[in-house]
Design a protein around this motif. Structure first.
Motif, PDB file in Angstrom:
ATOM      1  N   ASN A   2       0.816  -1.220   0.000  1.00  0.00           N
ATOM      2  CA  ASN A   2       0.000   0.000   0.000  1.00  0.00           C
ATOM      3  C   ASN A   2       0.849   1.270   0.000  1.00  0.00           C
ATOM      4  O   ASN A   2       0.508   2.251  -0.670  1.00  0.00           O
ATOM      5  CB  ASN A   2      -0.953   0.000   1.196  1.00  0.00           C
ATOM      6  CG  ASN A   2      -2.092  -0.986   1.023  1.00  0.00           C
ATOM      7  OD1 ASN A   2      -2.460  -1.318  -0.107  1.00  0.00           O
ATOM      8  ND2 ASN A   2      -2.649  -1.456   2.120  1.00  0.00           N
TER       9      ASN A   2
ATOM     10  N   TYR B 282       0.414   3.957  -3.040  1.00  0.00           N
ATOM     11  CA  TYR B 282      -0.077   5.324  -2.864  1.00  0.00           C
ATOM     12  C   TYR B 282       1.035   6.366  -2.991  1.00  0.00           C
ATOM     13  O   TYR B 282       0.786   7.485  -3.444  1.00  0.00           O
ATOM     14  CB  TYR B 282      -0.811   5.452  -1.529  1.00  0.00           C
ATOM     15  CG  TYR B 282      -2.097   4.651  -1.512  1.00  0.00           C
ATOM     16  CD1 TYR B 282      -3.129   4.954  -2.383  1.00  0.00           C
ATOM     17  CD2 TYR B 282      -2.269   3.566  -0.646  1.00  0.00           C
ATOM     18  CE1 TYR B 282      -4.308   4.215  -2.393  1.00  0.00           C
ATOM     19  CE2 TYR B 282      -3.432   2.821  -0.651  1.00  0.00           C
ATOM     20  CZ  TYR B 282      -4.447   3.150  -1.539  1.00  0.00           C
ATOM     21  OH  TYR B 282      -5.599   2.412  -1.552  1.00  0.00           O
TER      22      TYR B 282
ATOM     23  N   LEU C 114      -4.453   5.646   4.118  1.00  0.00           N
ATOM     24  CA  LEU C 114      -4.891   4.610   3.190  1.00  0.00           C
ATOM     25  C   LEU C 114      -4.105   3.307   3.351  1.00  0.00           C
ATOM     26  O   LEU C 114      -4.599   2.233   2.989  1.00  0.00           O
ATOM     27  CB  LEU C 114      -4.768   5.118   1.755  1.00  0.00           C
ATOM     28  CG  LEU C 114      -5.676   6.303   1.403  1.00  0.00           C
ATOM     29  CD1 LEU C 114      -5.300   6.869   0.039  1.00  0.00           C
ATOM     30  CD2 LEU C 114      -7.145   5.896   1.421  1.00  0.00           C
ATOM     31  N   SER C 115      -2.909   3.386   3.910  1.00  0.00           N
ATOM     32  CA  SER C 115      -2.054   2.201   4.016  1.00  0.00           C
ATOM     33  C   SER C 115      -2.637   1.125   4.922  1.00  0.00           C
ATOM     34  O   SER C 115      -2.330  -0.058   4.750  1.00  0.00           O
ATOM     35  CB  SER C 115      -0.655   2.599   4.514  1.00  0.00           C
ATOM     36  OG  SER C 115       0.033   3.326   3.523  1.00  0.00           O
ATOM     37  N   HIS C 116      -3.468   1.494   5.884  1.00  0.00           N
ATOM     38  CA  HIS C 116      -4.049   0.470   6.764  1.00  0.00           C
ATOM     39  C   HIS C 116      -5.462   0.062   6.338  1.00  0.00           C
ATOM     40  O   HIS C 116      -6.160  -0.656   7.056  1.00  0.00           O
ATOM     41  CB  HIS C 116      -3.999   0.897   8.236  1.00  0.00           C
ATOM     42  CG  HIS C 116      -4.792   2.120   8.585  1.00  0.00           C
ATOM     43  ND1 HIS C 116      -6.114   2.074   8.914  1.00  0.00           N
ATOM     44  CD2 HIS C 116      -4.414   3.422   8.678  1.00  0.00           C
ATOM     45  CE1 HIS C 116      -6.545   3.301   9.203  1.00  0.00           C
ATOM     46  NE2 HIS C 116      -5.534   4.133   9.060  1.00  0.00           N
ATOM     47  N   GLU C 117      -5.882   0.511   5.141  1.00  0.00           N
ATOM     48  CA  GLU C 117      -7.141   0.095   4.531  1.00  0.00           C
ATOM     49  C   GLU C 117      -8.326   0.244   5.491  1.00  0.00           C
ATOM     50  O   GLU C 117      -8.999  -0.744   5.847  1.00  0.00           O
ATOM     51  CB  GLU C 117      -7.037  -1.354   4.028  1.00  0.00           C
ATOM     52  CG  GLU C 117      -5.965  -1.538   2.963  1.00  0.00           C
ATOM     53  CD  GLU C 117      -5.883  -2.965   2.430  1.00  0.00           C
ATOM     54  OE1 GLU C 117      -6.741  -3.795   2.792  1.00  0.00           O
ATOM     55  OE2 GLU C 117      -4.947  -3.237   1.642  1.00  0.00           O
TER      56      GLU C 117
ATOM     57  N   LYS D 106     -11.990   0.889   7.064  1.00  0.00           N
ATOM     58  CA  LYS D 106     -13.362   0.650   6.611  1.00  0.00           C
ATOM     59  C   LYS D 106     -14.114   1.969   6.449  1.00  0.00           C
ATOM     60  O   LYS D 106     -15.023   2.075   5.621  1.00  0.00           O
ATOM     61  CB  LYS D 106     -14.110  -0.234   7.619  1.00  0.00           C
ATOM     62  CG  LYS D 106     -13.595  -1.656   7.716  1.00  0.00           C
ATOM     63  CD  LYS D 106     -14.415  -2.447   8.723  1.00  0.00           C
ATOM     64  CE  LYS D 106     -13.908  -3.868   8.856  1.00  0.00           C
ATOM     65  NZ  LYS D 106     -14.689  -4.631   9.882  1.00  0.00           N
TER      66      LYS D 106
ATOM     67  N   ILE E 190     -12.971   2.667  -2.735  1.00  0.00           N
ATOM     68  CA  ILE E 190     -13.222   2.299  -1.338  1.00  0.00           C
ATOM     69  C   ILE E 190     -14.690   1.933  -1.133  1.00  0.00           C
ATOM     70  O   ILE E 190     -15.010   0.908  -0.517  1.00  0.00           O
ATOM     71  CB  ILE E 190     -12.804   3.444  -0.385  1.00  0.00           C
ATOM     72  CG1 ILE E 190     -11.270   3.529  -0.308  1.00  0.00           C
ATOM     73  CG2 ILE E 190     -13.391   3.231   1.017  1.00  0.00           C
ATOM     74  CD1 ILE E 190     -10.764   4.735   0.459  1.00  0.00           C
TER      75      ILE E 190
ATOM     76  N   ASP F  59     -15.728  -1.281  -2.728  1.00  0.00           N
ATOM     77  CA  ASP F  59     -15.292  -2.436  -1.937  1.00  0.00           C
ATOM     78  C   ASP F  59     -16.049  -2.568  -0.612  1.00  0.00           C
ATOM     79  O   ASP F  59     -15.711  -3.415   0.213  1.00  0.00           O
ATOM     80  CB  ASP F  59     -13.788  -2.336  -1.654  1.00  0.00           C
ATOM     81  CG  ASP F  59     -12.942  -2.476  -2.913  1.00  0.00           C
ATOM     82  OD1 ASP F  59     -13.444  -3.024  -3.915  1.00  0.00           O
ATOM     83  OD2 ASP F  59     -11.783  -2.005  -2.902  1.00  0.00           O
TER      84      ASP F  59
END
Length: 235
Positions: free
Chosen positions: A112, A116, A147-150, A152, A178, A181
């Protein structure tokens, strides 16, 4: 994903938020708009557990931000309009620090961060100290870290301030992916034409009160969002 019910926030004797109530659903981009001082940042910081509030409740995926703040914060990422980063750290060290807090596995974080950093044109800057960056570059580092830890749930306060046109375009594409998903995005903005085109639903706040909330198309009717907003402001 986010339920806000009868939230009141006071500063001294003044109500900054007055029985604010609405939901932000899973899989949608939700815009939160209002004039300066209307209560946008106050509510956003309350959702994130940065500010306390005196009345009402805020639930993140069914959990109370007051009663279980750590569990709630694990679900989300927050981007402010003025990124407050650790200025003496190198960019990559800061990003890894955030990933460590979220227990991001090595393979996932490397993938990630690379993705990014390349997207936002920051791959050659990761070894530099954050205090040497412009506002826009700091905003990009904040975005990469978030964004690196995705997360929710992505919560943003004027996220496009200071970004160049390509970064704005790329960020809009990331936001769409996002929610595709199954994630949720809640953000404030003064760029009303962008909100109109990008968002599924919208809430308009005025003097701490919600004056309109609902589906973007229904709120707009046959008008632009800008026209609707200006008409409400004039009342």
């Amino acid at each position: 994903m986010i339920r806000i019910k009868d939230v009141c926030k006071y500063y001294g004797g003044k109500k900054a938020l007055d029985k604010v109530t609405f939901d932000v659903k899973k899989g949608e981009i939700f815009a939160f708009i209002g004039h300066n001082g209307a209560g946008k940042t106050t509510l956003i910081k309350s959702i994130c557990g940065i500010l306390d509030f005196e009345e009402g409740e805020i639930l993140i995926d069914g959990k109370s931000i007051k009663e279980d703040p750590i569990a709630c914060k694990k679900e989300m990422a927050y981007i402010s309009d003025d990124p407050e980063l650790y200025e003496d750290m190198k960019a990559i060290s800061f990003i890894n620090f955030v990933c460590d807090m979220y227990d991001v596995p090595t393979e996932m974080r490397e993938k990630n961060i690379t993705r990014y950093a390349e997207m936002f044109g920051m791959e050659s800057e990761l070894g530099n100290v954050i205090k040497s960056f412009s506002h826009g570059m700091k905003q990009k580092i904040a975005l990469i870290a978030a964004l690196s830890h995705e997360p929710k749930i992505l919560i943003m306060d004027e996220p496009f301030v200071g970004l160049d046109p390509k970064a704005i375009f790329d960020m809009k594409e990331v936001m769409r992916q996002i929610v595709k998903d199954g994630g949720t995005i809640f953000f404030s903005t003064h760029i009303l034409d962008m909100a109109e085109k990008l968002c599924d639903r919208v809430a308009i706040v005025k003097k701490g009160q919600i004056v309109k909330v609902g589906d973007m198309k229904k709120i707009r009717g046959d008008k632009s969002l800008e026209k609707v907003f200006l008409e409400l402001e004039a009342k």
